[in-house]
Design a protein around this motif. Structure first.
Motif, short mmCIF file in Angstrom:
data_model
loop_
_atom_site.label_atom_id
_atom_site.label_comp_id
_atom_site.label_asym_id
_atom_site.label_seq_id
_atom_site.Cartn_x
_atom_site.Cartn_y
_atom_site.Cartn_z
N MET A 22 38.67 29.69 34.94
CA MET A 22 38.51 30.82 34.28
C MET A 22 37.33 31.50 34.26
O MET A 22 37.04 32.91 34.46
CB MET A 22 39.30 30.86 32.91
N PHE A 23 36.44 30.66 34.19
CA PHE A 23 34.96 31.18 34.08
C PHE A 23 34.56 31.54 35.51
O PHE A 23 33.99 32.57 35.65
CB PHE A 23 34.15 29.83 33.65
N LEU A 25 36.69 32.90 37.69
CA LEU A 25 37.53 34.16 37.84
C LEU A 25 36.53 35.35 37.23
O LEU A 25 36.47 36.16 37.92
CB LEU A 25 39.00 34.03 37.24
N VAL A 26 36.09 35.31 36.00
CA VAL A 26 35.33 35.98 35.55
C VAL A 26 34.01 36.70 36.24
O VAL A 26 33.93 37.57 36.57
CB VAL A 26 35.13 35.82 34.02
N SER A 29 35.10 38.42 39.30
CA SER A 29 35.31 39.91 39.07
C SER A 29 34.40 40.71 39.20
O SER A 29 34.58 42.03 39.19
CB SER A 29 36.24 40.01 37.74
N TYR A 47 36.18 46.99 38.28
CA TYR A 47 36.64 47.62 37.19
C TYR A 47 36.81 48.84 37.06
O TYR A 47 37.81 49.43 36.54
CB TYR A 47 35.75 47.05 36.03
N ASN A 238 41.32 40.12 40.10
CA ASN A 238 40.27 39.24 39.28
C ASN A 238 39.96 39.98 38.03
O ASN A 238 39.71 39.54 37.02
CB ASN A 238 39.13 38.80 40.07
N ALA A 239 39.76 41.38 38.27
CA ALA A 239 39.18 42.34 37.20
C ALA A 239 40.24 42.38 36.29
O ALA A 239 40.04 42.30 34.77
CB ALA A 239 39.03 43.66 37.96
N SER A 242 40.38 39.10 34.30
CA SER A 242 39.32 39.05 33.17
C SER A 242 39.60 39.80 31.98
O SER A 242 39.07 39.44 30.80
CB SER A 242 38.09 39.42 33.97
N LEU A 245 42.05 38.32 29.66
CA LEU A 245 41.59 36.99 29.13
C LEU A 245 40.56 37.52 27.96
O LEU A 245 40.73 37.03 26.96
CB LEU A 245 40.63 36.24 30.11
N LEU A 246 40.09 38.60 27.93
CA LEU A 246 39.20 39.11 27.02
C LEU A 246 40.02 39.79 26.04
O LEU A 246 39.73 39.26 24.66
CB LEU A 246 38.14 40.16 27.41
#
Length: 288
Positions: A22-23, A25-26, A29, A47, A238-239, A242, A245-246
């Motif tokens: 996950m880290f 991936l962020v 992004s 984004y 990826n964006a 992310s 996830l946020l």
């Protein structure tokens, strides 16, 4: 190093195995390169580019809408099923009912999705509904699947409750529905929140069921991502991941925070009531 236990090492390795992707991936992004596996510097253009990708944004909003509907319906149905399993110890067909409630937990999603697809097709031929598969059929499928998880979570909480509190409220004249909403619901609120969050996450993540019961114009985010990944992972994916996830992390934090405050408030109220009862008892026993 002597205090470093094997269980501690395995715990940290497990957490690293879960959260490291996950880290990464962020981080990727914000990659300026069009190639996901090649780092080209920091950039937020992916984004910004999401605003122009209406198809991807539409699938995100559609998945969030279905997940919200699923969480509400699954909590309602799962809670009722949990009350039947815990508060009604004997009734005809209880074993079969318990098996039907927990069956989706062990049933392969392919079989569940195919069964629901055949059901919707048969219903459309018999009664004319649903005329086409879309958001409603996905919502029904996800609710059927997630209600089992809610029932298990709420049942575990209901078995731990002290029934004397509810019985005392009814002895004082409270009606059953008032006891349910004012006493039982607040005591099982953490389990309801946990079941709702689990249902939301499962619905947002589901791909197999949605693939069977969806139709034109009802593509969800997992379906969109799966179809895009088959041609190669795009940076926009990826964006989006992310951002999800946020949002989920913020929502989980606030849910944990408010549930913790409610639990502390309830414990404080119980402690104050016990202290007040103790002081009244000692004042009655004290000599005049």
């Amino acid at each position: 190093m002597k205090n470093l236990r094997f269980s501690t090492v395995m715990l940290w390795l497990g957490l690293l195995f879960i959260y490291a992707p996950m880290f990464i991936l962020v981080i990727y992004s914000f990659n300026a390169s069009k190639l996901v596996t090649v780092w080209g510097g920091w950039s937020v253009k992916w984004y910004v580019g999401l605003l122009d990708n209406r198809q991807l944004i539409g699938s995100v909003l559609r998945s969030l809408e279905i997940a919200c509907y699923t969480a509400v319906a699954a909590v309602a149905l799962g809670t009722m099923a949990a009350f039947v399993l815990t508060r009604i110890p004997r009734f005809r067909g209880r074993t079969m009912f318990g098996g039907l409630v927990t069956a989706p937990l062990v049933m392969p999603e392919v079989i569940t999705g195919l069964s629901l697809l055949l059901l919707f097709v048969a219903m459309a031929q018999l009664i004319g509904w649903p005329q086409e598969r879309g958001i409603v059929t996905i919502w029904i499928a996800h609710t059927t699947f997630c209600s089992s998880y809610v029932a298990i979570v709420v049942s575990a909480r209901l078995r731990e409750l002290d029934l004397s509190i509810e019985e005392a409220a009814m002895d004082l004249g409270a009606r059953p529905w008032k006891v349910f909403f004012l006493i039982t619901i607040p005591m099982i609120a953490p389990s309801l929140a946990a079941g709702g969050m689990m249902s939301f996450a499962l619905s947002l993540d589901d791909l197999v069921l949605a693939s069977f019961v969806s139709g034109p114009g009802s593509t969800t985010l997992p379906m969109e991502v799966f179809s895009a990944v088959r041609l190669g992972v795009k940076p926009e994916i990826n964006a989006v991941a992310s951002l999800i996830l946020l949002v989920v992390s913020i929502f989980t934090f606030f849910a944990w925070y408010f549930s913790r405050r409610a639990e502390e408030k309830r414990k404080r109220a119980i402690q104050e009531a016990m202290e007040a009862t103790t002081s009244e008892t000692w004042s009655e026993k004290a000599p005049a």
